[in-house]
Design a protein around this motif. Structure first.
Motif, PDB file in Angstrom:
ATOM      1  N   GLY A 107       0.294  -1.262  -0.149  1.00 19.96           N
ATOM      2  CA  GLY A 107      -0.143  -0.023   0.087  1.00 19.96           C
ATOM      3  C   GLY A 107       0.801   1.573   0.284  1.00 19.96           C
ATOM      4  N   ASN A 172      -4.784   1.944 -10.278  1.00 15.70           N
ATOM      5  CA  ASN A 172      -3.204   1.105  -8.963  1.00 15.70           C
ATOM      6  C   ASN A 172      -4.123   0.360  -8.172  1.00 15.70           C
ATOM      7  N   LEU A 173      -4.567   0.435  -7.646  1.00 12.56           N
ATOM      8  CA  LEU A 173      -5.445   0.563  -6.305  1.00 12.56           C
ATOM      9  C   LEU A 173      -6.629  -1.024  -6.373  1.00 12.56           C
ATOM     10  N   MET A 174      -6.897  -0.643  -7.336  1.00 12.65           N
ATOM     11  CA  MET A 174      -8.691  -1.615  -7.719  1.00 12.65           C
ATOM     12  C   MET A 174      -7.967  -3.017  -7.818  1.00 12.65           C
ATOM     13  N   PRO A 175      -9.254  -4.052  -7.561  1.00 12.85           N
ATOM     14  CA  PRO A 175      -8.213  -5.645  -7.074  1.00 12.85           C
ATOM     15  C   PRO A 175      -8.271  -6.032  -7.673  1.00 12.85           C
ATOM     16  N   ASP A 180      -1.181  -3.175  -7.256  1.00  9.04           N
ATOM     17  CA  ASP A 180      -1.184  -3.103  -5.841  1.00  9.04           C
ATOM     18  C   ASP A 180      -2.598  -3.543  -5.328  1.00  9.04           C
ATOM     19  N   GLY A 181      -3.947  -3.358  -5.609  1.00  8.40           N
ATOM     20  CA  GLY A 181      -4.707  -3.090  -4.779  1.00  8.40           C
ATOM     21  C   GLY A 181      -4.803  -5.054  -5.093  1.00  8.40           C
ATOM     22  N   THR A 185      -5.865  -6.981  -1.871  1.00  7.76           N
ATOM     23  CA  THR A 185      -7.280  -8.047  -1.783  1.00  7.76           C
ATOM     24  C   THR A 185      -6.767  -9.493  -1.730  1.00  7.76           C
TER      25      THR A 185
END
Length: 246
Positions: A107, A172-175, A180-181, A185
């Motif tokens: 994160g 980039n934080l999408m699962p 990374d996302g 997850t």
């Protein structure tokens, strides 16, 4: 060593920042140029390439500095569409890895990117510049410079940094694995259900990638998002098939 690492190795830029070794593969510059070809002027193209370099470097430094907090010796490689940060060897004793540690390290990259984007906007505002927050699709906050800061080239550079830092950190934080996302997850689902967590994360990743490919194309007219998430959807489908076959 991977083939893309050996190709053009003599042209690889190497330096250190905050005691962390950094290598920039020629493929990174090539990709940055290709992504910036829509820019109408060479100065704008140069501003884009430099902004992409700095934004990706800051993202990877987020990972690397968190790794250092956990007593690792990280190394950064920028290549292709982005970069990768390796843990390296532990400074003291045997390597230790826990889900909470991995989640914090993963994160830290997007958080660094968001801090870069909003930090630049805050600095511009602090020094008297005009900055407005617009909401892409009424949900994604994006700082926009409303006047020239110093010069057109500098203004473009700052706006590109803001755009990459904020928008691509959110993406980039999408699962979707291996973003990374998607990695976060996976860690959370495997922690909640060690037996089925991996399969659940891949299913979520597959459907999320399909949604983002279609969404990116129709909402932003982005061929890049269509191709990127289309490829990631296929890769996750293949991984899911492998697990089911096993």
């Amino acid at each position: 060593m991977h083939g893309w690492e050996t190709w053009g190795r003599s042209w690889t830029l190497e330096f250190q920042i905050l005691g962390i070794p950094v290598r920039v593969h020629p493929a990174f510059w090539l990709t940055a140029l290709l992504l910036g070809l829509y820019q109408p002027h060479p100065v704008a193209l140069l501003a884009w390439v430099l902004a992409m370099f700095l934004a990706v470097l800051v993202h990877e430094l987020g990972h690397a500095l968190m790794m250092k907090l956990y007593s690792y010796r990280p190394e950064i490689l920028l290549y292709g569409l982005g970069g990768v940060t390796e843990y390296g060897s532990p400074m003291y004793g045997p390597a230790v890895s826990t889900p909470s540690m991995r989640i914090l390290i993963i994160g830290a990259g997007p958080i660094a990117g968001l801090a870069l984007g909003f930090g630049i906007a805050a600095l511009v505002r602090f020094f008297g510049g005009s900055v407005e927050i617009v909401f892409l699709l009424q949900i994604i906050p994006m700082p926009v410079l409303r006047e020239t800061i110093g010069s057109v080239a500098l203004s473009l550079f700052l706006q590109f940094l803001i755009w990459i830092g904020v928008f691509w950190s959110i993406i980039n934080l999408m699962p979707v694995y291996p973003l990374d996302g998607g990695q976060i997850t996976r860690e959370l689902l495997m922690l909640a259900d060690p037996r089925e967590g991996l399969r659940q994360s891949l299913r979520l990743s597959f459907y999320s990638a399909i949604f983002l490919a279609v969404f990116g194309y129709f909402a932003f007219s982005s061929i890049l998002m269509l191709l990127l998430f289309g490829i990631l959807a296929y890769n996750n489908y293949q991984l899911l098939r492998g697990i089911d076959a096993w």
